[in-house]
Write a protein that holds these residues in place. Structure first.
Motif, short mmCIF file in Angstrom:
data_model
loop_
_atom_site.label_atom_id
_atom_site.label_comp_id
_atom_site.label_asym_id
_atom_site.label_seq_id
_atom_site.Cartn_x
_atom_site.Cartn_y
_atom_site.Cartn_z
N GLY A 75 0.81 -1.21 0.00
CA GLY A 75 0.00 0.00 0.00
C GLY A 75 0.84 1.27 0.00
N PHE A 76 1.92 1.25 0.76
CA PHE A 76 2.80 2.41 0.84
C PHE A 76 3.50 2.67 -0.49
CE2 PHE A 76 6.89 4.43 2.27
CZ PHE A 76 6.33 5.61 2.76
N ALA A 77 3.76 1.61 -1.25
CA ALA A 77 4.43 1.76 -2.55
C ALA A 77 3.57 2.57 -3.52
CB ALA A 77 4.73 0.39 -3.14
N GLU A 78 2.26 2.57 -3.34
CA GLU A 78 1.40 3.39 -4.18
C GLU A 78 1.50 4.86 -3.81
OE1 GLU A 78 -2.59 2.05 -4.26
OE2 GLU A 78 -2.08 -0.02 -4.80
N VAL A 79 1.87 5.11 -2.57
CA VAL A 79 1.98 6.49 -2.09
C VAL A 79 3.38 7.04 -2.35
CG1 VAL A 79 1.79 7.99 -0.07
CG2 VAL A 79 0.28 6.01 -0.30
N GLU A 80 4.39 6.23 -2.03
CA GLU A 80 5.79 6.64 -2.18
C GLU A 80 6.55 5.54 -2.92
OE1 GLU A 80 7.02 9.46 -1.61
OE2 GLU A 80 5.59 10.44 -0.27
N PRO A 81 6.40 5.47 -4.24
CA PRO A 81 7.05 4.39 -5.01
C PRO A 81 8.57 4.43 -4.99
CG PRO A 81 6.09 6.04 -6.47
CD PRO A 81 5.59 6.36 -5.10
N GLY A 82 9.15 5.56 -4.60
CA GLY A 82 10.60 5.67 -4.56
C GLY A 82 11.22 5.11 -3.29
N VAL A 83 10.39 4.69 -2.35
CA VAL A 83 10.88 4.18 -1.07
C VAL A 83 10.78 2.66 -1.04
CG1 VAL A 83 10.55 4.18 1.44
CG2 VAL A 83 10.21 6.30 0.14
N THR A 84 11.86 2.01 -0.60
CA THR A 84 11.87 0.56 -0.42
C THR A 84 11.77 0.24 1.07
OG1 THR A 84 13.28 0.24 -2.37
CG2 THR A 84 13.20 -1.56 -0.77
N VAL A 85 10.84 -0.61 1.43
CA VAL A 85 10.69 -1.06 2.81
C VAL A 85 11.19 -2.49 2.90
CG1 VAL A 85 9.12 -1.46 4.74
CG2 VAL A 85 8.70 0.44 3.17
N SER A 86 12.30 -2.70 3.61
CA SER A 86 12.85 -4.04 3.77
C SER A 86 12.33 -4.67 5.05
CB SER A 86 14.38 -4.00 3.78
OG SER A 86 14.86 -3.25 4.89
N TYR A 87 12.27 -6.01 5.06
CA TYR A 87 11.73 -6.73 6.21
C TYR A 87 12.57 -7.98 6.46
CZ TYR A 87 8.57 -10.06 8.57
OH TYR A 87 8.03 -11.00 9.40
N ASP A 88 13.09 -8.08 7.67
CA ASP A 88 13.91 -9.23 8.06
C ASP A 88 13.19 -9.98 9.18
OD1 ASP A 88 15.95 -11.02 8.36
OD2 ASP A 88 17.31 -9.66 9.41
N PRO A 89 12.58 -11.14 8.89
CA PRO A 89 11.79 -11.87 9.89
C PRO A 89 12.66 -12.66 10.85
CG PRO A 89 11.76 -13.04 7.81
CD PRO A 89 12.55 -11.80 7.57
N THR A 90 13.05 -12.03 11.95
CA THR A 90 14.00 -12.64 12.89
C THR A 90 13.43 -12.89 14.28
OG1 THR A 90 14.79 -10.38 13.32
CG2 THR A 90 16.04 -11.69 11.73
N GLY A 91 12.14 -12.59 14.49
CA GLY A 91 11.52 -12.77 15.80
C GLY A 91 11.39 -11.46 16.55
N SER A 92 10.42 -11.39 17.44
CA SER A 92 10.13 -10.15 18.16
C SER A 92 11.30 -9.65 19.00
CB SER A 92 8.91 -10.34 19.06
OG SER A 92 7.76 -10.58 18.31
N GLY A 93 11.99 -10.57 19.67
CA GLY A 93 13.14 -10.17 20.49
C GLY A 93 14.19 -9.47 19.67
#
Length: 296
Positions: A75-93
């Motif tokens: 959804g954010f990519a439609e608002v700010e297509p120039g921004v990349t949001v990275s996600y590293d699934p490593t656990g809450s801690g």
């Protein structure tokens, strides 16, 4: 930030159609008008379709928040297509640690912050999540109470026959130490550090797969991640759903939290993503991902 809306899209399309109609009529005045309208339409489309920011926003932590982050990122990519949001699934801690040591812009936690963690970071709840109790689809079990869950996961009850199922040893599947889902489940059911797990797995999907593969297994997983490969049982007669999580009637639930460092000002792009995720505009995205929005 500018958001693509149906109204603005239709306005652009209408302007373009008007330009085409004027051109078809012929004449210099019509051509000039068509050129002006077309230019306006082009500018509106360009303005609507693109944001002004660029760069990366580093997020990471809770694996249970995978679907929510994916939906918010799209959804954010439609608002700010120039921004990349990275996600590293490593656990809450690890998500909380990442925000604390400044290796992440936004840490992700599927549990509330502990008092000692609040010295360095802030937590902002963006959604609520029911922790579904899951069994194999072949199981006869339909409902369990919190007290029965406590007895089962601590080893006091070890046979399915004792809770209304077929004869067979109960196989407990859980998450690894440091998991927000595990912390949430164990805290709510009051079995902290006393569960007799047969398997401790490092991701929500792995727990679901293990329960799917074993008719004697029981586990827990984020509501947002549970599909039709396993069966969710009711807890105290209450199903795990958006409505029951939101109204508090479903007992086994926890927050989805954005964690940020108190001593650091977020970059412009990270702040924009944070604002988007916590706005009413993101509610439908969060709901589509299977979680319960708190801002509507």
């Amino acid at each position: 930030m500018k958001k693509i809306t149906r109204r603005s899209f239709l306005a652009v399309c209408g302007a373009a159609a008007a330009a085409a109609a004027l051109t078809a009529c012929g004449g210099s005045a019509s051509s000039a008008a068509a050129s002006s309208v077309a230019s306006t339409a082009s500018s509106a489309a360009a303005s609507t379709a693109s944001g002004s920011l660029s760069g990366n926003v580093a997020t990471g932590g809770s694996t249970s928040m995978k679907n929510v982050i994916a939906a918010l990122t799209e959804g954010f990519a439609e608002v700010e297509p120039g921004v990349t949001v990275s996600y590293d699934p490593t656990g809450s801690g690890a998500g909380i640690t990442g925000a604390t040591d400044k290796t992440l812009d936004i840490g992700l936690s599927s549990r509330g912050l502990k008092d000692e963690e609040k010295n360095d970071v802030d937590g902002t709840v963006i959604a609520l999540d029911g922790i579904a109790i899951i069994v194999n689809k072949a199981s006869k079990i339909e409902d369990l109470t919190v007290d029965k869950l406590k007895q089962m996961f601590t080893g006091e009850i070890t046979n399915w026959a004792d809770v209304g199922g077929d004869d067979g040893e109960i196989v407990l599947i859980g998450r690894e130490a440091g998991s927000g889902t595990r912390d949430g489940f164990e805290s709510i059911v009051d079995v902290k550090d006393s569960c007799k797990y047969a398997q401790e797995l490092t991701a929500t999907g792995a727990v679901i797969s293990a329960v799917e593969a074993n008719p004697l297994a029981i586990g827990y997983a984020s509501l947002s991640a549970v599909g039709d490969t396993v069966k969710m049982v009711t807890v105290g007669g209450v199903e795990c759903s958006e409505e029951t999580v939101k109204d508090g009637s479903y007992e086994v639930q926890r927050p989805f939290v954005f964690v940020t460092n108190k001593s650091v000002t977020l970059s412009e792009q990270a702040q924009a993503f944070f604002d988007f995720a916590t706005s009413a505009d993101a509610a439908d995205l969060i709901r589509t991902a299977g979680a319960v929005p708190v801002n509507e």
